[in-house]
Design an enzyme around this catalytic site. Structure first.
Site, PDB file in Angstrom:
ATOM      1  N   HIS A   1       0.875  -1.178   0.000  1.00 41.74           N
ATOM      2  CA  HIS A   1       0.000   0.000   0.000  1.00 41.74           C
ATOM      3  C   HIS A   1       0.911   1.227   0.000  1.00 41.74           C
ATOM      4  O   HIS A   1       1.095   1.885   1.023  1.00 41.74           O
ATOM      5  CB  HIS A   1      -0.882   0.011   1.246  1.00 41.74           C
ATOM      6  CG  HIS A   1      -1.895  -1.092   1.308  1.00 41.74           C
ATOM      7  ND1 HIS A   1      -1.601  -2.379   1.670  1.00 41.74           N
ATOM      8  CD2 HIS A   1      -3.229  -1.089   1.038  1.00 41.74           C
ATOM      9  CE1 HIS A   1      -2.714  -3.123   1.637  1.00 41.74           C
ATOM     10  NE2 HIS A   1      -3.705  -2.355   1.251  1.00 41.74           N
TER      11      HIS A   1
ATOM     12  N   GLU B   1      -6.596  -4.643  -5.968  1.00 41.54           N
ATOM     13  CA  GLU B   1      -7.968  -4.113  -5.831  1.00 41.54           C
ATOM     14  C   GLU B   1      -8.220  -2.949  -6.779  1.00 41.54           C
ATOM     15  O   GLU B   1      -8.925  -1.993  -6.463  1.00 41.54           O
ATOM     16  CB  GLU B   1      -8.259  -3.724  -4.366  1.00 41.54           C
ATOM     17  CG  GLU B   1      -8.178  -4.935  -3.446  1.00 41.54           C
ATOM     18  CD  GLU B   1      -8.492  -4.646  -1.977  1.00 41.54           C
ATOM     19  OE1 GLU B   1      -8.766  -3.490  -1.622  1.00 41.54           O
ATOM     20  OE2 GLU B   1      -8.454  -5.612  -1.189  1.00 41.54           O
TER      21      GLU B   1
ATOM     22  N   TRP C   1     -10.589   3.066  -4.465  1.00 36.21           N
ATOM     23  CA  TRP C   1     -10.204   3.621  -3.162  1.00 36.21           C
ATOM     24  C   TRP C   1      -8.692   3.821  -3.041  1.00 36.21           C
ATOM     25  O   TRP C   1      -8.216   4.390  -2.087  1.00 36.21           O
ATOM     26  CB  TRP C   1     -10.732   2.748  -2.016  1.00 36.21           C
ATOM     27  CG  TRP C   1     -10.577   1.259  -2.223  1.00 36.21           C
ATOM     28  CD1 TRP C   1      -9.478   0.511  -1.947  1.00 36.21           C
ATOM     29  CD2 TRP C   1     -11.555   0.352  -2.736  1.00 36.21           C
ATOM     30  NE1 TRP C   1      -9.714  -0.808  -2.260  1.00 36.21           N
ATOM     31  CE2 TRP C   1     -10.982  -0.937  -2.741  1.00 36.21           C
ATOM     32  CE3 TRP C   1     -12.880   0.503  -3.204  1.00 36.21           C
ATOM     33  CZ2 TRP C   1     -11.667  -2.076  -3.188  1.00 36.21           C
ATOM     34  CZ3 TRP C   1     -13.554  -0.622  -3.649  1.00 36.21           C
ATOM     35  CH2 TRP C   1     -12.948  -1.895  -3.633  1.00 36.21           C
TER      36      TRP C   1
ATOM     37  N   TYR D   1     -14.450  -9.616   1.024  1.00 37.90           N
ATOM     38  CA  TYR D   1     -14.748  -9.637   2.456  1.00 37.90           C
ATOM     39  C   TYR D   1     -16.246  -9.766   2.658  1.00 37.90           C
ATOM     40  O   TYR D   1     -17.023  -9.154   1.928  1.00 37.90           O
ATOM     41  CB  TYR D   1     -14.238  -8.349   3.109  1.00 37.90           C
ATOM     42  CG  TYR D   1     -12.729  -8.373   3.235  1.00 37.90           C
ATOM     43  CD1 TYR D   1     -12.128  -8.925   4.357  1.00 37.90           C
ATOM     44  CD2 TYR D   1     -11.913  -7.895   2.210  1.00 37.90           C
ATOM     45  CE1 TYR D   1     -10.746  -8.983   4.473  1.00 37.90           C
ATOM     46  CE2 TYR D   1     -10.530  -7.955   2.313  1.00 37.90           C
ATOM     47  CZ  TYR D   1      -9.959  -8.502   3.456  1.00 37.90           C
ATOM     48  OH  TYR D   1      -8.587  -8.574   3.557  1.00 37.90           O
TER      49      TYR D   1
ATOM     50  N   GLU E   1      -7.242 -12.253  -0.942  1.00 37.17           N
ATOM     51  CA  GLU E   1      -7.546 -11.729   0.405  1.00 37.17           C
ATOM     52  C   GLU E   1      -8.992 -12.092   0.667  1.00 37.17           C
ATOM     53  O   GLU E   1      -9.841 -11.936  -0.227  1.00 37.17           O
ATOM     54  CB  GLU E   1      -7.501 -10.189   0.434  1.00 37.17           C
ATOM     55  CG  GLU E   1      -6.235  -9.560   0.866  1.00 37.17           C
ATOM     56  CD  GLU E   1      -6.353  -8.031   0.928  1.00 37.17           C
ATOM     57  OE1 GLU E   1      -7.300  -7.495   1.532  1.00 37.17           O
ATOM     58  OE2 GLU E   1      -5.473  -7.370   0.367  1.00 37.17           O
TER      59      GLU E   1
HETATM   60  C1  BMA Z   1      -6.157  -2.634   5.766  1.00 36.94           C
HETATM   61  C2  BMA Z   1      -6.270  -2.469   7.268  1.00 36.94           C
HETATM   62  C3  BMA Z   1      -5.356  -1.331   7.643  1.00 36.94           C
HETATM   63  C4  BMA Z   1      -3.936  -1.632   7.151  1.00 36.94           C
HETATM   64  C5  BMA Z   1      -3.907  -1.984   5.679  1.00 36.94           C
HETATM   65  C6  BMA Z   1      -2.542  -2.395   5.168  1.00 36.94           C
HETATM   66  O1  BMA Z   1      -7.071  -3.547   5.292  1.00 36.94           O
HETATM   67  O2  BMA Z   1      -5.891  -3.640   7.929  1.00 36.94           O
HETATM   68  O3  BMA Z   1      -5.382  -1.183   9.035  1.00 36.94           O
HETATM   69  O4  BMA Z   1      -3.096  -0.523   7.382  1.00 36.94           O
HETATM   70  O5  BMA Z   1      -4.833  -3.004   5.426  1.00 36.94           O
HETATM   71  O6  BMA Z   1      -2.047  -3.516   5.832  1.00 36.94           O
END
Ligand code: BMA
Length: 374
Positions: free
Chosen positions: A131, A193, A198, A264, A298
């Site tokens: 990320h 994603e 987002w 999810y 995921e």
């Molecule tokens: C997201 C959450 C956040 C986290 C991010 C990267 O789904 O779990 O809290 O910072 O993933 O791991």
């Protein structure tokens, strides 16, 4: 002799029609990188074989922390519940691009390096997501500008900033070495994603052409300039309704090894199952046509309030469709966790899920997954 060949050819055709030949072919699929290291080739082709019959269970940040604890050597919520570590371990690289000592969730990068080595030594599989911050504005991954991707692809005026990210990635990956100095194979799941909107690389944030250009540049640069040949590349979408949606930003078979999606559950199990079912049908078709490895990259149900979620909701779906692995997200704190810990509502059911012959945890994997073809 001619007659014999005819018999063989008819047999092969028959096998082809019944799907058996397709499976045999899939067993020898190699990674897209023609120069992938020996261990990477063997791992990938073993994962292809295992996926014919089994599903590997994965957990994000498994060795780093769990609900109510952090950084205790050897500890894992999955192991506390089942007696075994997971088979696959997800790690996050966010903030590597900032030269930070810790990732965006506070995990020191030096710990990640030692977890990866530990996992490799016992035949587990490592996966990386990233990320990363927006290289143009410096905002987080969760920002939604519309011009970043355009500016960082080759020819863009912030291209160099993105190249620096990849240089840091290469320095990091080059530290992931086994006892003989061999590079440890890892799954790399960049720009994930992207069918959602987002992240700064999302669907509304760039055109398909820009996304594909960014992906191809990333992979070419890591392979050719940085000479990394230990990466198994995962293309991981969020929601999609049609094959066109899924493939609109697909960078091409030469740049992808694993195809998957993230999903999810919110509240409604029937809806979740239906969603997974729709996405899997498309995924399975693409996987077969492109000879790629399908995975649930995921998944989870935050806080798992349903005591039978594992065997009633997740297992039926992942058993029905070919799935190399399912990665559950991190066990951070009581309000944000996705796998059980001792005393958690779904603990007993997770033990059943673990015992299902379909599922593979660490106890069923050996280090030879990297050295010998199954
Ligand atoms: C997201 C959450 C956040 C986290 C991010 C990267 O789904 O779990 O809290 O910072 O993933 O791991």
């Amino acid at each position: 002799m001619n007659k014999l060949w005819k018999v063989i050819a008819t047999g092969l055709l028959f096998l082809g029609m019944t799907g058996t030949a397709v499976n045999l072919f899939a067993q020898n699929v190699l990674p897209a990188d023609k120069n992938a290291t020996k261990e990477t080739r063997i791992l990938y082709s073993n994962m292809q074989k295992l996926a014919q019959t089994n599903v590997i269970f994965g957990h994000q940040d498994d060795l780093a922390y769990g609900v109510g604890w952090a950084y205790e050597k050897g500890r894992s919520d999955i192991k506390s519940v089942t007696g075994s570590y997971p088979g696959l371990y997800g790690w996050e690289l966010g903030h590597l691009e900032l030269d930070s000592a810790k990732n965006l969730d506070g995990v020191p990068f030096k710990n990640i390096i030692s977890y990866v080595k530990e996992v490799y030594s016992r035949g587990g599989i490592n996966e990386f997501s990233w990320h990363f911050n927006d290289p143009v504005t410096g905002a987080t991954a969760w920002s939604t500008p519309t011009a970043t991707v355009k500016q960082i692809i080759p020819g863009g005026d912030h291209h160099d900033a993105f190249v620096k990210y990849l240089d840091k990635f290469a320095v990091f990956v080059n530290q992931l070495k086994g006892p003989k100095g061999e590079m440890i194979p890892v799954i790399f799941r960049p720009l994930h994603e992207h069918t959602g909107s987002w992240f700064w690389w999302g669907k509304k944030e760039c055109t398909p052409e820009e996304y594909i250009a960014l992906w191809r540049f990333t992979i070419n640069y890591l392979r050719e300039t940085k000479r990394l040949h230990n990466l198994i590349i995962a293309y991981s979408a969020a929601d999609y309704a049609t094959e066109n949606d899924y493939m609109e930003r697909y960078p091409g078979d030469g740049y992808v090894d694993i195809i998957g999606f993230d999903a999810y559950m919110a509240k409604d199990a029937a809806k979740f199952k239906q969603d997974l079912d729709n996405r899997y049908q498309i995924l399975e078709k693409v996987a077969q046509e492109h000879h790629k490895l399908p995975a649930l990259t995921e998944a989870g149900y935050q806080s798992i309030p349903d005591p039978q979620w594992w065997t009633n909701v997740l297992l039926p779906v992942i058993s029905q469709f070919k799935t190399s692995y399912v990665l559950t997200w991190r066990n951070w704190k009581e309000e944000h966790y996705f796998a059980p810990y001792p005393g958690q509502t779904s603990e007993a059911d997770f033990k059943k899920f673990y015992a299902d012959p379909k599922m593979i945890f660490q106890n069923k994997l050996k280090p030879s997954i990297y050295t010998k073809n199954l």
